[in-house]
Scaffold this motif. Structure first.
Motif, mmCIF file in Angstrom:
data_model
loop_
_atom_site.group_PDB
_atom_site.id
_atom_site.type_symbol
_atom_site.label_atom_id
_atom_site.label_comp_id
_atom_site.label_asym_id
_atom_site.label_seq_id
_atom_site.Cartn_x
_atom_site.Cartn_y
_atom_site.Cartn_z
ATOM 1 N N GLY A 21 -3.880 -2.453 3.683
ATOM 2 C CA GLY A 21 -3.075 -1.295 3.300
ATOM 3 C C GLY A 21 -3.915 -0.250 2.598
ATOM 4 N N GLU A 22 -3.410 0.957 2.597
ATOM 5 C CA GLU A 22 -4.100 2.084 1.975
ATOM 6 C C GLU A 22 -4.477 1.750 0.530
ATOM 7 N N THR A 23 -5.702 2.091 0.151
ATOM 8 C CA THR A 23 -6.193 1.754 -1.179
ATOM 9 C C THR A 23 -7.262 2.756 -1.602
ATOM 10 N N TYR A 34 -11.416 2.263 -6.938
ATOM 11 C CA TYR A 34 -11.335 1.396 -8.112
ATOM 12 C C TYR A 34 -10.453 0.180 -7.843
ATOM 13 N N GLU A 35 -9.407 0.368 -7.047
ATOM 14 C CA GLU A 35 -8.541 -0.757 -6.684
ATOM 15 C C GLU A 35 -9.311 -1.774 -5.828
ATOM 16 N N ILE A 36 -10.144 -1.281 -4.927
ATOM 17 C CA ILE A 36 -10.988 -2.158 -4.111
ATOM 18 C C ILE A 36 -11.904 -2.969 -5.022
ATOM 19 N N LEU A 37 -12.515 -2.318 -5.987
ATOM 20 C CA LEU A 37 -13.400 -2.985 -6.940
ATOM 21 C C LEU A 37 -12.647 -4.089 -7.689
ATOM 22 N N ASP A 38 -11.450 -3.783 -8.170
ATOM 23 C CA ASP A 38 -10.638 -4.785 -8.874
ATOM 24 C C ASP A 38 -10.319 -5.982 -7.982
ATOM 25 N N SER A 64 -9.931 8.896 5.083
ATOM 26 C CA SER A 64 -9.565 9.073 3.677
ATOM 27 C C SER A 64 -8.657 10.285 3.511
ATOM 28 N N LEU A 65 -7.886 10.229 2.440
ATOM 29 C CA LEU A 65 -6.947 11.288 2.103
ATOM 30 C C LEU A 65 -6.888 11.374 0.589
ATOM 31 N N THR A 66 -7.070 12.576 0.034
ATOM 32 C CA THR A 66 -7.009 12.749 -1.408
ATOM 33 C C THR A 66 -5.569 13.036 -1.803
ATOM 34 N N LYS A 67 -5.091 12.262 -2.792
ATOM 35 C CA LYS A 67 -3.709 12.393 -3.257
ATOM 36 C C LYS A 67 -3.679 12.411 -4.770
ATOM 37 N N LYS A 68 -2.561 12.903 -5.302
ATOM 38 C CA LYS A 68 -2.339 12.825 -6.742
ATOM 39 C C LYS A 68 -2.157 11.365 -7.123
ATOM 40 N N SER A 69 -2.619 11.028 -8.312
ATOM 41 C CA SER A 69 -2.459 9.677 -8.826
ATOM 42 C C SER A 69 -0.994 9.425 -9.187
ATOM 43 N N ASP A 70 -0.540 8.184 -9.001
ATOM 44 C CA ASP A 70 0.835 7.827 -9.335
ATOM 45 C C ASP A 70 1.135 7.984 -10.816
ATOM 46 N N ASN A 71 0.138 7.749 -11.656
ATOM 47 C CA ASN A 71 0.354 7.787 -13.102
ATOM 48 C C ASN A 71 0.005 9.132 -13.732
ATOM 49 N N GLY A 72 -0.122 10.161 -12.923
ATOM 50 C CA GLY A 72 -0.401 11.501 -13.442
ATOM 51 C C GLY A 72 -1.859 11.762 -13.757
ATOM 52 N N PRO A 130 -6.123 11.873 -12.554
ATOM 53 C CA PRO A 130 -6.820 12.716 -11.578
ATOM 54 C C PRO A 130 -6.510 12.280 -10.143
ATOM 55 N N LYS A 131 -6.788 13.194 -9.213
ATOM 56 C CA LYS A 131 -6.575 12.878 -7.796
ATOM 57 C C LYS A 131 -7.481 11.714 -7.400
ATOM 58 N N ARG A 132 -7.010 10.939 -6.421
ATOM 59 C CA ARG A 132 -7.773 9.802 -5.908
ATOM 60 C C ARG A 132 -7.944 9.937 -4.412
ATOM 61 N N LYS A 133 -9.057 9.393 -3.935
ATOM 62 C CA LYS A 133 -9.287 9.340 -2.500
ATOM 63 C C LYS A 133 -8.804 7.986 -2.005
ATOM 64 N N TYR A 134 -7.784 8.010 -1.153
ATOM 65 C CA TYR A 134 -7.220 6.787 -0.590
ATOM 66 C C TYR A 134 -7.807 6.554 0.794
ATOM 67 N N TYR A 135 -8.121 5.296 1.079
ATOM 68 C CA TYR A 135 -8.753 4.917 2.339
ATOM 69 C C TYR A 135 -7.803 4.095 3.188
ATOM 70 N N SER A 136 -7.833 4.364 4.490
ATOM 71 C CA SER A 136 -7.078 3.592 5.478
ATOM 72 C C SER A 136 -8.036 3.191 6.581
ATOM 73 N N ILE A 137 -7.763 2.060 7.201
ATOM 74 C CA ILE A 137 -8.626 1.592 8.281
ATOM 75 C C ILE A 137 -8.208 2.264 9.589
ATOM 76 N N THR A 138 -9.181 2.577 10.421
ATOM 77 C CA THR A 138 -8.923 3.188 11.730
ATOM 78 C C THR A 138 -8.900 2.089 12.795
#
Length: 115
Positions: free
Chosen positions: A23-25, A28-32, A62-70, A72-80
């Motif tokens: 799923g999209e991630t 930092y989440e990948i690192l965790d 990748s797609l840059t989105k606003k963070s859920d918790n307000g 900075p923006k994050r770059k989210y990755y999805s597999i092709t």
């Protein structure tokens, strides 16, 4: 225990593709998630070059989105689709290599080899 850089490079590609396939991630989440699985020698700086390399190869988008918790923006990755095909190849190669190494290590008696 230190793992060779080249060995880690190949393993990280497959591990990160595997995580992104769930799923999209974001980085930092990948690192965790890698640390939670006790993946060795992972640092913040080691994830982003891999993500860039996977992106350049067309394995992830990748797609840059606003963070859920307000925050900075994050770059989210999805597999092709290309990334899914690469992940399947990685899994086949890993199973083949892992089986061979396990077979070899079972036949090696550490006490005898030190003499």
């Amino acid at each position: 225990m230190s793992i060779s850089h080249q060995m880690m490079k190949g393993l990280l590609d497959g591990a990160i593709l595997g995580l992104i396939s769930q799923g999209e991630t974001y980085g930092y989440e990948i690192l965790d998630k890698l640390k939670a699985q006790q993946f060795p020698e992972i640092s913040d700086g080691s994830i982003y070059p891999v993500l860039l390399r996977l992106s350049k190869k067309g394995y992830v988008s990748s797609l840059t989105k606003k963070s859920d918790n307000g925050g900075p923006k994050r770059k989210y990755y999805s597999i092709t689709d290309l990334g899914l095909a690469e992940l399947e190849q990685f899994k086949v190669k890993w199973q083949y290599l892992n089986q061979g190494m396990n077979n070899l290590m079972r036949s090696v008696d550490i006490d005898d080899s030190a003499q």
